[in-house]
Scaffold this active site. Structure first.
Site, PDB file in Angstrom:
ATOM      1  N   SER A   1      28.462  -4.595  -2.374  1.00  0.00           N
ATOM      2  CA  SER A   1      28.707  -6.001  -1.851  1.00  0.00           C
ATOM      3  C   SER A   1      29.768  -5.683  -0.547  1.00  0.00           C
ATOM      4  CB  SER A   1      29.492  -6.869  -2.792  1.00  0.00           C
ATOM      5  OG  SER A   1      30.649  -7.771  -2.076  1.00  0.00           O
ATOM      6  N   LYS A   2      29.470  -6.589   0.406  1.00  0.00           N
ATOM      7  CA  LYS A   2      30.240  -6.282   2.381  1.00  0.00           C
ATOM      8  C   LYS A   2      31.393  -6.304   1.497  1.00  0.00           C
ATOM      9  CE  LYS A   2      29.386  -5.626   6.417  1.00  0.00           C
ATOM     10  NZ  LYS A   2      29.538  -4.312   6.891  1.00  0.00           N
ATOM     11  N   ARG A   3      31.539  -7.321   1.043  1.00  0.00           N
ATOM     12  CA  ARG A   3      33.426  -7.612   0.932  1.00  0.00           C
ATOM     13  C   ARG A   3      33.897  -6.889  -0.202  1.00  0.00           C
ATOM     14  NH1 ARG A   3      32.402 -12.964  -2.816  1.00  0.00           N
ATOM     15  NH2 ARG A   3      31.121 -11.762  -3.705  1.00  0.00           N
TER      16      ARG A   3
ATOM     17  N   ASP B   1      26.400  -0.347   9.305  1.00  0.00           N
ATOM     18  CA  ASP B   1      27.796   0.254   9.209  1.00  0.00           C
ATOM     19  C   ASP B   1      27.057   1.955   8.663  1.00  0.00           C
ATOM     20  OD1 ASP B   1      28.783  -1.887   8.898  1.00  0.00           O
ATOM     21  OD2 ASP B   1      28.595  -1.717   6.872  1.00  0.00           O
TER      22      ASP B   1
END
Length: 495
Positions: free
Chosen positions: A262-264, A272
């Site tokens: 998850s990016k969160r 990235d």
């Protein structure tokens, strides 16, 4: 509703007789690793079969639309070498390839499904956000029982409505997935999902069925979170009388045994990873093996070129189990790919990072790249290794003491005091002449090479760990800077 001829003409456009796959991302931001893997598997299936790979932009969810995200998709696909045969930017026989540009199609097909009895208009007032959900039970919907005449009359009078799929109340819907095999679901467990919203835009579940059919998609690759929706898709295909494509539902890419990436939570996207110094080819190779294993003679192979992946890829090798993203394993792949680069290729990718490390100096970046080539695993490590080239760091004379080299402050003072004039007398400043000068001192002192080279390297670099030895560092620094630094080292040892 359109004339039957219009539907016949739409059918006539559909290409046949070839494998056709599609990658259908939503323009909602970055390209996460799971998305990249879906794109890659979709691409490999098409290329392995000599078929077509299609890019379709699914932008009907305008609430999540991110400005510039479509450009990120194009850029990522291009960088990764996933060339699409058809798409918004290259055209094709079954466009448009952006869902909002296909808006007029969905209402026609939704109304056709109503006419055939596989869908119905629902005039009930509900919150807009529930239209995409599956929480509305068919037994609770009075509109399901409306006669065609009453439904048509209310629609003609301008009463707003959504169109819902009419799921059979009894029976079982079965489908075969290439990974998970045959799956059966009792129709009583399926809700009448919304197909067309009040604003005329389709839900994801409806649009992807219409588009997949009209684009002639033969193989659908997606995450296994859509397994639960597949029975509804099949009922839609059957309602239209259309062939059902092959399904390949992939298990998720996980951060660990319990959590999806998850990016969160700070997990990296493709962008990235590139920013963190990983090579695109290494990322692609590693992502291909996240949930897929080659077979036969290549069962133990890890490093694959794109051409080798195309030849080897088979959906039978896709695992049901989730894949865990291991950054250390990716690091290993990256190091392997870096070592395989030619000196020219490595210099090209490393130069921006070398410049970060050496600043605005006029040092030879090609020579520095040569030092780093076989010592680099991730490109972003480069700048921190090179700071001493730009400026001699402060250091303690304790660095001159090294047990293995039998070097200490006293021997180092003696070596530098003789090495400085030897370097000053050199006619040319080449790696060969520098090495010869140090070897001459070794012979004179009747000592090991390390006793001479250790203090020269420490004085030139001001640190214990360096990419390259004394000869390389002195040559790159140049005669004047090397002598300046060696004199500083000697002064430290004499004070």
């Amino acid at each position: 509703m359109k004339d039957p001829k219009w539907f016949e003409e739409m059918e006539a456009r559909i290409p046949e007789g070839e494998v056709r796959t599609r990658f259908a991302p939503s323009p909602t931001g970055y390209m996460h690793v799971g998305n990249l893997r879906t794109a890659l598997y979709t691409y490999l299936i098409a290329r392995h079969a000599g078929g077509k790979f299609i890019l379709r932009i699914e932008d009907t969810d305008q609430n999540r639309f991110v400005e510039g995200a479509t450009e990120v998709i194009y850029k990522t696909m291009k960088e990764c070498g996933l060339e699409h045969d058809e798409g918004p930017d290259v055209g094709g026989p079954v466009g448009p390839y952006i869902q909002t540009e296909r808006r007029g199609l969905y209402k026609e097909y939704a109304e056709l499904l109503v006419q055939r009895g596989h869908a119905y208009r629902c005039f009930c007032e509900k919150a807009e956000e529930t239209e995409e959900g599956d929480s509305f039970k068919k037994e609770a919907d009075p509109c399901r029982a409306l006669s065609p005449e009453e439904s048509e009359a209310r629609a003609s009078a301008g009463e707003p409505y959504v169109i819902r799929q009419r799921i059979p109340s009894e029976g079982i819907t079965s489908f075969v997935d290439e990974i998970f095999g045959e799956i059966s679901v009792d129709n009583s467990e399926l809700d009448d999902q919304v197909l067309l919203k009040r604003d005329g835009l389709p839900t994801y579940n409806f649009a992807n069925v219409i588009d997949d059919h009209l684009m002639g998609i033969t193989h659908v690759v997606r995450g296994n979170e859509y397994l639960a929706s597949a029975p509804k898709y099949n009922l839609l295909y059957e309602g239209f009388g259309w062939p059902i494509p092959k399904y390949i539902h992939c298990s998720p890419v996980m951060r660990d045994q319990h959590n999806k990436m998850s990016k969160r939570h700070g997990d990296p996207s493709y962008e990235d990873l590139i920013a963190q110094g990983y090579l695109t080819d290494a990322v692609i190779n590693y992502v291909a093996l996240l949930g897929w294993s080659p077979s036969g003679e290549q069962a133990e192979q890890e490093i694959f070129s794109k051409e080798e992946l195309i030849a080897a890829f088979d959906t039978k090798g896709v695992s049901k189990s989730p894949a865990i993203f291991d950054i250390e394993k990716l690091r290993y792949f990256n190091a392997e790919y870096i070592r395989k680069l030619t000196p020219e290729q490595f210099h090209a990718v490393a130069e921006p990072y070398i410049r970060q490390g050496i600043g605005e100096t006029d040092l030879n970046t090609e020579e520095i790249a040569e030092l780093l080539h076989q010592r680099t695993e991730v490109l972003t490590e480069i700048p921190e290794k090179l700071g001493f080239f730009a400026e001699l760091p402060e250091y303690d004379t304790e660095l001159f003491t090294h047990k293995k080299s039998k070097s200490n402050e006293e021997t180092s003072r003696e070596i530098l005091s003789e090495m400085i004039p030897a370097f000053e007398e050199l006619q040319e400043w080449t790696p060969e002449s520098i090495l010869d000068a140090m070897k001459a001192l070794v012979e004179k002192k009747e000592c090991k090479n390390a006793l001479v080279m250790w203090p020269v390297r420490i004085a030139a670099a001001g640190q214990m760990v360096t990419p390259g030895g004394a000869v390389e560092i002195c040559h790159i620094l140049g005669r004047d800077e090397t002598l300046r630094r060696l004199k500083i080292g000697l002064d430290k040892l004499q004070s």
